[in-house]
Design an enzyme around this catalytic site. Structure first.
Site, PDB file in Angstrom:
ATOM      1  CD1 TRP A 222      -2.745   1.482   0.503  1.00  0.00           C
ATOM      2  CD2 TRP A 222      -2.053   1.842   2.601  1.00  0.00           C
ATOM      3  NE1 TRP A 222      -3.503   2.501   1.035  1.00  0.00           N
ATOM      4  CE2 TRP A 222      -3.098   2.737   2.318  1.00  0.00           C
ATOM      5  CE3 TRP A 222      -1.463   1.890   3.869  1.00  0.00           C
ATOM      6  CZ2 TRP A 222      -3.565   3.659   3.242  1.00  0.00           C
ATOM      7  CZ3 TRP A 222      -1.930   2.809   4.785  1.00  0.00           C
ATOM      8  CH2 TRP A 222      -2.975   3.684   4.470  1.00  0.00           C
TER       9      TRP A 222
ATOM     10  CG  ASP B  21      -1.155  -1.844   8.260  1.00  0.00           C
ATOM     11  OD1 ASP B  21      -1.967  -1.504   9.145  1.00  0.00           O
ATOM     12  OD2 ASP B  21      -1.169  -1.383   7.102  1.00  0.00           O
TER      13      ASP B  21
ATOM     14  CE  LYS C  31      -9.781  -0.303   4.189  1.00  0.00           C
ATOM     15  NZ  LYS C  31      -9.551   0.417   2.975  1.00  0.00           N
TER      16      LYS C  31
HETATM   17  N1  PMP Z   1      -3.157  -0.414   5.955  1.00  0.00           N
HETATM   18  C1  PMP Z   1      -3.574  -0.948   4.804  1.00  0.00           C
HETATM   19  C2  PMP Z   1      -2.831  -2.109   4.229  1.00  0.00           C
HETATM   20  C3  PMP Z   1      -4.679  -0.397   4.139  1.00  0.00           C
HETATM   21  O1  PMP Z   1      -5.083  -0.935   2.998  1.00  0.00           O
HETATM   22  C4  PMP Z   1      -5.352   0.698   4.715  1.00  0.00           C
HETATM   23  C5  PMP Z   1      -6.545   1.325   4.067  1.00  0.00           C
HETATM   24  N2  PMP Z   1      -6.544   1.387   2.714  1.00  0.00           N
HETATM   25  C6  PMP Z   1      -4.868   1.205   5.918  1.00  0.00           C
HETATM   26  C7  PMP Z   1      -3.775   0.623   6.514  1.00  0.00           C
HETATM   27  C8  PMP Z   1      -5.465   2.416   6.555  1.00  0.00           C
HETATM   28  O2  PMP Z   1      -6.682   2.235   7.111  1.00  0.00           O
HETATM   29  P1  PMP Z   1      -7.573   3.483   7.556  1.00  0.00           P
HETATM   30  O3  PMP Z   1      -8.439   3.802   6.397  1.00  0.00           O
HETATM   31  O4  PMP Z   1      -8.308   2.955   8.727  1.00  0.00           O
HETATM   32  O5  PMP Z   1      -6.662   4.609   7.898  1.00  0.00           O
END
Ligand code: PMP
Length: 397
Positions: free
Chosen positions: A130, A211, A246
């Site tokens: 990401w 994460d 999510k």
């Molecule tokens: N880590 C990963 C791998 C993600 O895909 C995301 C959200 N796209 C996050 C962290 C961040 O999550 P949040 O939207 O709760 O900040």
């Protein structure tokens, strides 16, 4: 005065969402951002969340500041959910947990903490990962490199290469790991592979930062946290950033958490203090509404059970979409292999589509994927899947 300020070209994924929203074509399909849409293409409001909200709205609720570390019942809910209620590390008060502004906030607080107390460490993220992992850790002052991960040839993990690479790293190297539903590839390690990776981490004294943003979207709440449970069992010290964006469909409430599993209660107290200090100097204290709702869902057995069922439905719907996409494409292009659609886990699929093919999907069919070829399967539904499969077949032909 601001002429020297560098131009920001925008975030590649959030920029696509803006473009999608401005697209006038009625048949447009958004498969870019990592958001779960239901069968009708709508953002769901989970029934367990609705019940908790109605309950909370029954009486006027004064809105004081939360403490720096966040709401106590929410922090406890995170600990029970991510680590398991009867976890020995939890019972021995070895886990320092704070409420954070989404999973992103957890990464930021964790990155700042690590940079302050391990200033010479280097950070390694999976290739690919990401994008914001790199941005957040670089923003905290780290130099960020990649470790081998995705093998486009076999559509699986370059496991041997990854493991050999980890063995070369000096102590205190920080590894950003995805316990489940790898973003962006959808390709995960299996339990045996986790065991091996965690063993190397232990031997070489590396620092794992797990994460977990999609717990429940792979197999189950429990199974998706395998790597976390195993790391605890092995007595490792590590970081966990978790997000309920999510799995509770609470994106805008910014419900996340950072937990640091420490070797002793005393160290956990020291770490907890510094995490609070980190929060204080950035935003002082987190927002309260989402935390109350999340805590209510997790800490009330009937609501928790309902939540588990609702997440199972989301997970199963994604799997059905994967299966249908696979079947349709296999029929249309029998000489190509599309097995990967059903092998990958979670919301995302690395489709192997080239940037040119992705662009064609956008220009000719109003179908939006990320330039890397990442598709958010949760944007598919029975009304658009045939259209999407036909379009993919056309650009691949
Ligand atoms: N880590 C990963 C791998 C993600 O895909 C995301 C959200 N796209 C996050 C962290 C961040 O999550 P949040 O939207 O709760 O900040």
């Amino acid at each position: 005065m601001f002429q020297h300020v560098a131009y920001y070209a925008g975030d590649p994924i959030l920029g696509l969402v803006d473009k999608f929203n401005a697209d006038p074509r009625p048949h447009k399909v958004n498969l870019s951002i990592g958001i779960y849409f239901d069968e009708k293409g709508k953002l769901p409001v989970l029934s367990c969340v609705r019940t908790a909200e109605i309950e909370r709205a029954r009486e006027a609720q004064p809105r004081s500041y939360l403490p720096m570390e966040g709401l106590a019942s929410y922090r406890q809910a995170i600990q029970h959910f991510v680590f398991g209620k009867n976890n020995p590390a939890l019972l021995n008060n070895r886990i320092a947990t704070i409420q954070t502004i989404g999973g992103s906030g957890a990464l930021k607080i964790g990155a700042d903490f690590l940079h302050q107390w391990f200033p010479h460490a280097k950070v390694y993220v999976s290739d690919p990962t990401w994008d914001n992992h790199k941005s957040i850790f670089e923003g905290a002052g780290f130099s960020v490199s990649t470790y081998p991960y995705y093998d486009a040839q076999t559509i699986s993990v370059k496991f041997e290469e990854m493991v050999s690479f980890f063995k070369t790293l000096p102590a205190d190297s920080i590894l950003i790991l995805h316990p489940c539903c790898h973003n962006p590839t959808g390709v995960d390690l299996n339990p045996q592979q986790w065991d091996e990776v965690l063993q190397i981490i232990q031997t070489n004294k590396l620092i794992p930062f797990m994460d977990i943003a999609y717990q429940g979207f792979g197999d189950s709440f429990e199974k998706d946290a395998y790597a976390i449970h195993k790391a605890i069992e092995m007595g490792l010290s590590f970081f966990v950033s978790n997000s309920f964006s999510k799995n509770l469909s609470l994106y805008g409430e910014r419900v996340g958490g950072l937990s640091v599993v420490c070797p002793s209660t005393e160290e956990a107290q020291l770490v907890f203090g510094q995490l609070k200090a980190g929060v204080r100097r950035i935003y002082s204290s987190p927002p309260s509404h989402g935390a109350y709702i999340t805590a209510q869902v997790i800490n009330t057995p009937a609501l928790f059970q309902e939540w588990e069922q609702e997440v199972a439905q989301m997970r199963e719907r994604i799997k059905t979409m994967r299966q249908q996409l696979y079947q349709t494409l296999k029929t249309k292009l029998p000489h190509r292999s599309f097995e990967y659609f059903i092998q990958q886990r979670g919301m995302f699929s690395y489709t192997g589509l080239t940037p040119e093919q992705v662009q064609r999907l956008q220009d000719e069919f109003a179908i939006y994927l990320v330039g890397s070829g990442r598709m958010c399967i949760a944007g598919l539904n029975t009304s658009n899947i045939e259209y999407v499969a036909n379009a993919i077949a056309e650009v691949l032909a």
